[in-house]
Design an enzyme around this catalytic site. Structure first.
Site, PDB file in Angstrom:
ATOM      1  N   GLY A  32      45.396   5.520  32.106  1.00  0.00           N
ATOM      2  CA  GLY A  32      45.257   4.116  31.728  1.00  0.00           C
ATOM      3  C   GLY A  32      45.409   3.967  30.228  1.00  0.00           C
ATOM      4  N   LEU A  33      45.466   2.725  29.794  1.00  0.00           N
ATOM      5  CA  LEU A  33      45.662   2.426  28.376  1.00  0.00           C
ATOM      6  C   LEU A  33      44.520   2.977  27.525  1.00  0.00           C
ATOM      7  CD1 LEU A  33      46.706  -1.331  28.751  1.00  0.00           C
ATOM      8  CD2 LEU A  33      48.232   0.605  28.234  1.00  0.00           C
ATOM      9  N   SER A  34      44.792   3.152  26.253  1.00  0.00           N
ATOM     10  CA  SER A  34      43.739   3.515  25.314  1.00  0.00           C
ATOM     11  C   SER A  34      42.662   2.422  25.357  1.00  0.00           C
ATOM     12  CB  SER A  34      44.328   3.618  23.902  1.00  0.00           C
ATOM     13  OG  SER A  34      43.309   3.915  22.979  1.00  0.00           O
ATOM     14  N   GLY A  35      41.408   2.841  25.488  1.00  0.00           N
ATOM     15  CA  GLY A  35      40.322   1.855  25.554  1.00  0.00           C
ATOM     16  C   GLY A  35      40.038   1.333  26.948  1.00  0.00           C
ATOM     17  N   SER A  36      40.764   1.856  27.941  1.00  0.00           N
ATOM     18  CA  SER A  36      40.563   1.356  29.316  1.00  0.00           C
ATOM     19  C   SER A  36      39.301   1.930  29.951  1.00  0.00           C
ATOM     20  CB  SER A  36      41.795   1.664  30.182  1.00  0.00           C
ATOM     21  OG  SER A  36      42.018   3.055  30.269  1.00  0.00           O
ATOM     22  N   GLY A  37      38.693   2.932  29.297  1.00  0.00           N
ATOM     23  CA  GLY A  37      37.433   3.465  29.808  1.00  0.00           C
ATOM     24  C   GLY A  37      37.531   4.854  30.435  1.00  0.00           C
ATOM     25  N   LYS A  38      38.651   5.531  30.233  1.00  0.00           N
ATOM     26  CA  LYS A  38      38.828   6.859  30.847  1.00  0.00           C
ATOM     27  C   LYS A  38      37.723   7.822  30.409  1.00  0.00           C
ATOM     28  CE  LYS A  38      42.937   7.378  28.991  1.00  0.00           C
ATOM     29  NZ  LYS A  38      43.006   6.106  28.246  1.00  0.00           N
ATOM     30  N   SER A  39      37.554   7.984  29.106  1.00  0.00           N
ATOM     31  CA  SER A  39      36.551   8.930  28.590  1.00  0.00           C
ATOM     32  C   SER A  39      35.143   8.508  28.989  1.00  0.00           C
ATOM     33  CB  SER A  39      36.599   8.998  27.068  1.00  0.00           C
ATOM     34  OG  SER A  39      37.757   9.648  26.653  1.00  0.00           O
ATOM     35  N   SER A 106      48.370   9.499  29.725  1.00  0.00           N
ATOM     36  CA  SER A 106      49.450   9.944  30.628  1.00  0.00           C
ATOM     37  C   SER A 106      50.257   8.751  31.160  1.00  0.00           C
ATOM     38  CB  SER A 106      48.902  10.815  31.752  1.00  0.00           C
ATOM     39  OG  SER A 106      47.749  10.288  32.375  1.00  0.00           O
TER      40      SER A 106
HETATM   41  P1  ADP Z   1      39.786   5.606  26.825  1.00  0.00           P
HETATM   42  O1  ADP Z   1      39.212   6.978  27.039  1.00  0.00           O
HETATM   43  O2  ADP Z   1      40.485   5.060  28.036  1.00  0.00           O
HETATM   44  O3  ADP Z   1      40.611   5.484  25.572  1.00  0.00           O
HETATM   45  P2  ADP Z   1      37.115   4.886  26.039  1.00  0.00           P
HETATM   46  O4  ADP Z   1      36.237   5.304  27.175  1.00  0.00           O
HETATM   47  O5  ADP Z   1      37.216   5.775  24.833  1.00  0.00           O
HETATM   48  O6  ADP Z   1      38.579   4.587  26.637  1.00  0.00           O
HETATM   49  O7  ADP Z   1      36.710   3.448  25.520  1.00  0.00           O
HETATM   50  C1  ADP Z   1      36.283   2.417  26.369  1.00  0.00           C
HETATM   51  C2  ADP Z   1      35.375   1.476  25.573  1.00  0.00           C
HETATM   52  O8  ADP Z   1      35.024   0.355  26.399  1.00  0.00           O
HETATM   53  C3  ADP Z   1      34.086   2.152  25.162  1.00  0.00           C
HETATM   54  O9  ADP Z   1      33.750   1.701  23.875  1.00  0.00           O
HETATM   55  C4  ADP Z   1      33.079   1.618  26.212  1.00  0.00           C
HETATM   56  O10 ADP Z   1      31.766   1.590  25.719  1.00  0.00           O
HETATM   57  C5  ADP Z   1      33.615   0.220  26.470  1.00  0.00           C
HETATM   58  N1  ADP Z   1      33.279  -0.324  27.805  1.00  0.00           N
HETATM   59  C6  ADP Z   1      32.777  -1.557  28.041  1.00  0.00           C
HETATM   60  N2  ADP Z   1      32.592  -1.762  29.353  1.00  0.00           N
HETATM   61  C7  ADP Z   1      32.988  -0.635  29.980  1.00  0.00           C
HETATM   62  C8  ADP Z   1      33.033  -0.246  31.354  1.00  0.00           C
HETATM   63  N3  ADP Z   1      32.650  -1.037  32.355  1.00  0.00           N
HETATM   64  N4  ADP Z   1      33.509   0.994  31.643  1.00  0.00           N
HETATM   65  C9  ADP Z   1      33.935   1.802  30.644  1.00  0.00           C
HETATM   66  N5  ADP Z   1      33.910   1.498  29.337  1.00  0.00           N
HETATM   67  C10 ADP Z   1      33.439   0.282  28.993  1.00  0.00           C
END
Ligand code: ADP
Length: 197
Positions: A32-39, A106
């Protein structure tokens, strides 16, 4: 590849390792996109699985790029090699009987297919983090979208580089709609239902 090499089966089989651990090893591939919540979700899931007594490991994008793939950049061929190595590393973890999670953008279908192809059919769980670009950009947890919009990061996925959404993922999770706990439960429920745990 060197034709003088032979794959040596371990004297302890994957099945034996799996039985002992009381779980079916697999790769949970977050895309998924950067910031989508993967980590975030992968980390929460890892904790939840660990608390339930399972054996798991998380391969996180930024960490892998600092070590195993520290020699790779972001050119197309490097991106492909990045995913190839992660797929191979994940396969070894599966062979060791673990539930392995990977958290990488990815963006390309073909590279995810390559990662899928190195393990057995039922060992690959593709999780599409479908959180919209608007939500991801609004969150911008690492300030990367801001930099990309300013032209400081070329080929940034979602801005000036494509993200190819999975066609048939095992799971779709939208963290813009559900909170962290609900997203993690969605994953746990899937793993229970499909008898991975
Ligand atoms: P990625 O790994 O996809 O780049 P991150 O997990 O690093 O994304 O970032 C996701 C951000 O969104 C985090 O700052 C997290 O706290 C926030 N967030 C808000 N709501 C949610 C949710 N329901 N699930 C996951 N992350 C969330």
């Amino acid at each position: 590849m060197n034709t003088n090499l032979t794959w040596h089966d371990s004297v302890v089989s994957k099945q034996e390792r799996s039985d002992k651990k009381g779980q079916k090893p697999c790769v949970i591939w977050f895309t998924g996109l950067s910031g989508s919540g993967k980590s975030t979700i992968a980390n929460t899931l890892e904790r939840a699985l660990f608390e339930r007594g399972h054996h798991c490991y998380l391969l996180d994008g930024d960490n892998v790029r600092q070590g195993l793939n520290g020699d790779l950049g972001f050119a197309d061929e490097d991106r492909v090699e990045n995913i190839r190595r992660i797929g191979e590393a994940a396969k070894l973890f599966v062979d060791a009987g673990l539930i392995v999670m990977t958290a990488f953008i990815s963006p390309f279908r073909t590279e995810r297919q390559l990662a899928r192809d190195v393990v057995e059919d039922d060992e690959f769980i593709e999780v599409h983090m479908s959180t919209s670009l608007e939500v991801c950009e609004e969150r911008d947890p690492k300030g990367l979208y801001k930099k990309a919009r300013a032209g400081e990061i070329p080929f940034f996925t979602g801005i000036d580089s494509a993200y190819e959404a999975p066609v048939n993922p095992e799971l779709v999770i939208d963290t813009g709609v559900n909170d962290i706990q609900a997203c993690t439960e969605q994953l746990i429920n899937y793993l229970v239902e499909k008898q991975y745990i």
